[in-house]
Design a protein around this motif. Structure first.
Motif, short mmCIF file in Angstrom:
data_model
loop_
_atom_site.label_atom_id
_atom_site.label_comp_id
_atom_site.label_asym_id
_atom_site.label_seq_id
_atom_site.Cartn_x
_atom_site.Cartn_y
_atom_site.Cartn_z
N ILE A 218 32.01 76.48 110.84
CA ILE A 218 31.57 75.49 110.10
C ILE A 218 30.35 75.28 111.21
CG2 ILE A 218 31.32 73.80 108.44
CD1 ILE A 218 33.97 74.34 107.45
N VAL A 219 29.01 75.48 111.58
CA VAL A 219 28.26 74.81 112.30
C VAL A 219 27.41 74.03 112.00
CG1 VAL A 219 28.21 77.18 113.69
CG2 VAL A 219 27.10 76.95 111.52
N ASP A 220 27.21 73.72 109.85
CA ASP A 220 26.98 71.92 109.72
C ASP A 220 27.32 72.02 108.63
OD1 ASP A 220 24.54 70.38 109.56
OD2 ASP A 220 22.77 72.46 109.61
N GLY A 221 26.90 71.01 107.71
CA GLY A 221 26.50 70.59 106.23
C GLY A 221 27.63 69.61 106.72
N ASP A 222 27.84 69.08 105.36
CA ASP A 222 28.16 67.52 104.80
C ASP A 222 30.01 67.85 104.41
OD1 ASP A 222 28.28 69.10 102.44
OD2 ASP A 222 27.17 67.52 101.20
N GLU B 121 34.45 61.86 91.81
CA GLU B 121 34.38 61.10 90.95
C GLU B 121 33.64 59.92 92.54
OE1 GLU B 121 36.32 61.95 87.47
OE2 GLU B 121 36.84 61.51 90.18
N ALA B 122 34.10 60.58 93.72
CA ALA B 122 33.63 59.58 94.86
C ALA B 122 32.62 61.13 95.33
CB ALA B 122 33.99 59.83 96.14
N LYS B 123 32.50 62.35 95.12
CA LYS B 123 31.24 63.72 96.02
C LYS B 123 31.57 64.93 94.79
CE LYS B 123 29.52 65.08 100.44
NZ LYS B 123 27.85 64.95 99.43
N THR B 124 30.58 65.35 94.10
CA THR B 124 30.37 66.39 93.34
C THR B 124 30.49 67.62 94.05
OG1 THR B 124 28.31 66.16 92.48
CG2 THR B 124 29.90 65.06 91.04
N SER B 125 29.75 67.66 95.21
CA SER B 125 29.88 68.96 95.95
C SER B 125 29.38 68.87 97.21
CB SER B 125 28.42 70.31 95.48
OG SER B 125 26.58 69.36 95.48
N TYR B 126 29.75 69.54 97.77
CA TYR B 126 29.75 70.08 99.46
C TYR B 126 28.71 70.86 99.84
CZ TYR B 126 33.72 66.60 99.25
OH TYR B 126 34.08 65.22 99.36
N THR B 127 28.02 70.98 100.96
CA THR B 127 27.41 72.47 101.45
C THR B 127 28.15 72.36 103.04
OG1 THR B 127 25.40 71.94 99.94
CG2 THR B 127 25.24 73.37 102.07
N LEU B 128 28.21 73.64 103.06
CA LEU B 128 28.85 74.51 104.42
C LEU B 128 27.82 75.43 104.86
CD1 LEU B 128 32.61 74.53 103.75
CD2 LEU B 128 30.98 72.91 104.64
N ARG B 129 27.13 75.79 106.38
CA ARG B 129 26.99 76.89 107.04
C ARG B 129 28.08 76.90 107.84
NH1 ARG B 129 23.03 79.37 106.24
NH2 ARG B 129 22.19 79.16 108.98
N ASP C 275 26.24 86.47 112.36
CA ASP C 275 25.50 85.98 111.43
C ASP C 275 25.85 84.52 110.51
OD1 ASP C 275 23.58 86.76 109.09
OD2 ASP C 275 24.56 87.71 108.26
N MET C 276 25.00 84.26 110.01
CA MET C 276 24.55 83.01 108.93
C MET C 276 25.24 83.46 107.63
SD MET C 276 25.29 79.99 111.64
CE MET C 276 24.52 78.84 110.99
N THR C 277 25.78 82.23 106.93
CA THR C 277 25.73 81.87 105.69
C THR C 277 26.06 80.38 105.03
OG1 THR C 277 26.11 83.13 103.52
CG2 THR C 277 27.95 82.34 105.05
N THR C 278 25.02 80.98 103.64
CA THR C 278 25.56 79.37 102.95
C THR C 278 26.94 79.42 102.08
OG1 THR C 278 23.26 78.82 104.05
CG2 THR C 278 24.54 77.05 101.96
N VAL C 279 27.73 77.98 102.26
CA VAL C 279 28.62 77.95 101.24
C VAL C 279 28.38 77.05 100.54
CG1 VAL C 279 31.02 78.24 100.58
CG2 VAL C 279 30.22 79.83 102.43
N LYS C 280 28.17 77.17 99.33
CA LYS C 280 27.66 75.78 98.46
C LYS C 280 30.06 75.50 97.25
CE LYS C 280 25.36 72.78 95.15
NZ LYS C 280 24.22 72.88 94.74
#
Length: 553
Positions: A301-305, A332-340, A360-365
């Motif tokens: 994981i190179v980036d994301g919340d 209730e605290a956080k509904t989604s995350y995004t990962l690179r 190669d890179m991809t985005t995972v939500k």
């Protein structure tokens, strides 16, 4: 006109037979001068054998015996007085001699590949005396080769491998054909190689049989195996030569010439917030057309919340990236995350870096789904106190719970009666206020541990549990008691002030600093001056008696 194998053999046999008949003098015995030969007391000149080597063509297929040559001694005047004898390898069984003329014939079909020559001995005898007129001599009949054996690949069929993308001229494997014909005579055993199947991808060197690549950039991922047919032909490849073939299976071995690539630029996965830590959220895979070590990759994981909440590792068997949970999820605290996420080959071949980065890179939500959770109490354990003198209905304390879901459903309370079998306590279903339901006795039970249930109004199946420890405070509601029934005896000669009994008392109450008892004799006993009571300032006074104590009969 082209001749087949059989026709060509027949032609050579007829030609050899013609040469033998026309050059008969080469196969005859002549004489030469040598040292004198002494016999029977008289001298004469020795007439010795001088041989030209005999040749006989192999694989003769005629019906009559094959003429080989002629033995002749110049002692022989042609009057029948000399007879010729043949001995040695094949004499009589393969080769026969006319004892009168010395003509030698072969009676069987001969194969040079089974035996290339025969060693025989010749002798000329006087027919009347049966004595030799010439010394015995050894000669050789050599089997003349014809091209009757095709080349054979004794080690075939072959299998070989060559790396894909190899340059033109890369050696793959060497094939070798063996020809049983005579390599020292003519071209019968001189072999050349050619490729019948497998062009234009491969070629073969005619003299060495070394197979090489003939095209550049052969791609294993497009085609990984080729079937070649190689021919070996004798007579230096000329018309009429015999040939044999073998197959060569060539496999292109893998090189790392394909970067990993994600099939999609983005992925989305839904996971419930109740998923336990270390659970697998998703599996993603970058496509790599290579195999084995060349397809091994690592993910990160190179980036994301979602850093710290999720991690990605590689499945060594499938080369998939496995995303797992590192911390508990809370809708209730956080509904989604995004990962690179990046996928990269572990073993890069510098020769193919021009094809692009081998990563190669991809985005995972990751979408966190809400789960109907049971009510949660504000405290894991509530501690409360109440006096044992409290009246029924006295408020002891309050518990509180809430629905953690977004709906925030109202909560109703109750006491788990398995933890309050005597029903000492009640709880208000709406407010969570706990009150006494019976009189309490600290000496019976000093601490009550009860479980309070909190249920969602909209979904009673969702039940939260809270734990309450109620400590009962003591009051002085118990009189002192003697520890036991005392019965004391005393001797009549007891000394004044002598202790005759120690008396102790107990109290069920539990004051903070311990008990302090005051002891005294009853009025009736106080009038008896024979005994006195001494207070030890604790729970044990002493009883003593006087000397003038009298015993009754």
């Amino acid at each position: 006109m082209k001749l087949g194998k059989v026709e060509f053999c027949h032609f050579l046999q007829i030609l050899a037979l013609f040469l033998c008949l026309s050059g008969m003098n080469q196969a005859e015995i002549t004489r030469s001068r040598s040292k004198p030969y002494f016999q029977s007391g008289r001298t004469r000149t020795k007439r010795s054998w001088v041989w030209n080597q005999f040749f006989v063509l192999e694989e003769y297929m005629g019906t009559d015996p094959l003429y080989v040559g002629k033995l002749h001694s110049d002692v022989d005047k042609g009057d029948g007085s000399i007879k010729y004898i043949l001995s040695g390898e094949g004499a009589s069984s393969i080769f026969i001699i006319d004892e009168n003329t010395g003509d030698i014939h072969a009676t069987k079909r001969l194969d040079r590949e089974e035996q290339a020559y025969y060693t025989l001995r010749a002798q000329a005898l006087d027919r009347l005396t049966n004595k030799p007129v010439e010394p015995e001599s050894e000669f050789v009949i050599k089997i003349q080769d014809i091209n009757d054996n095709e080349p054979k690949f004794l080690d075939g069929p072959y299998t070989a491998g060559v790396p894909e993308m190899s340059p033109v001229g890369t050696s793959v494997v060497q094939v070798t054909a063996t020809d049983a014909d005579d390599p020292t005579y003519g071209n019968s055993a001189r072999v050349v190689y050619s490729i019948l199947q497998g062009q234009p991808y491969f070629s073969v060197e005619p003299k060495t049989g070394v197979i090489k690549t003939a095209l550049p950039n052969m791609d294993r991922e497009a085609k990984d195996q080729y079937l070649l047919v190689i021919q070996a032909k004798d007579m230096v490849g000329q018309n009429g030569g015999l040939s044999g073939t073998t197959s060569v299976t060539v496999t292109l071995t893998d090189v790392n010439d394909n970067p990993p690539r994600f099939p999609r630029r983005s992925y989305q996965y839904n996971v419930p917030e109740s998923l336990p830590v270390a659970s697998v959220v998703a599996r993603i895979k970058a496509a790599d057309a290579d195999i084995g070590p060349n397809a091994e990759m690592e993910y990160k994981i190179v980036d994301g919340d979602g850093l710290g909440v999720f991690k990605v590792s590689v499945d060594k068997d499938t080369q998939e990236g496995i995303i797992t949970i590192q911390k508990e999820l809370d809708f209730e605290a956080k509904t989604s995350y995004t990962l690179r996420i990046e996928a990269a080959n572990m073993h890069v071949d510098p020769r193919f870096l021009s094809l692009g980065p081998f990563s190669d890179m991809t985005t995972v939500k990751i979408i966190v789904e809400d789960v109907d959770e049971p009510p949660v109490f504000t405290s894991r354990l509530y501690s409360m106190v109440v006096s044992e003198a409290a009246k029924v209905g006295t408020i002891i304390g309050t518990v509180a719970a809430h629905d953690p879901d977004a709906s925030n459903s109202p909560v109703r309370y109750s006491i788990d009666r398995n933890t309050d079998l005597e029903r000492y306590f009640n709880i208000d279903a709406n407010s969570g206020v706990i009150t006494t339901a019976k009189s309490l006795d600290r000496e019976t039970n000093a601490v009550h541990n009860i479980t309070v249930l909190a249920m969602e109004s909209q979904n009673p199946a969702q039940i939260g549990r809270g734990y309450v420890a109620i400590t009962i405070l003591d009051i002085n509601d118990n009189a002192p008691e003697f520890a036991m029934e005392y019965e004391t005896t005393v001797c009549e000669n007891a000394q004044p002030g002598q202790v005759i009994q120690k008396i102790s008392a107990i109290d069920k109450d539990d004051p903070p600093n311990g008990h302090q008892f005051y002891f005294s004799l009853t009025a009736e006993a106080a009038n008896n001056h024979n005994f006195t009571l001494q207070d030890n300032k604790d729970v044990t006074p002493y009883l003593s008696g006087a000397l003038n104590l009298c015993c009754t009969q």
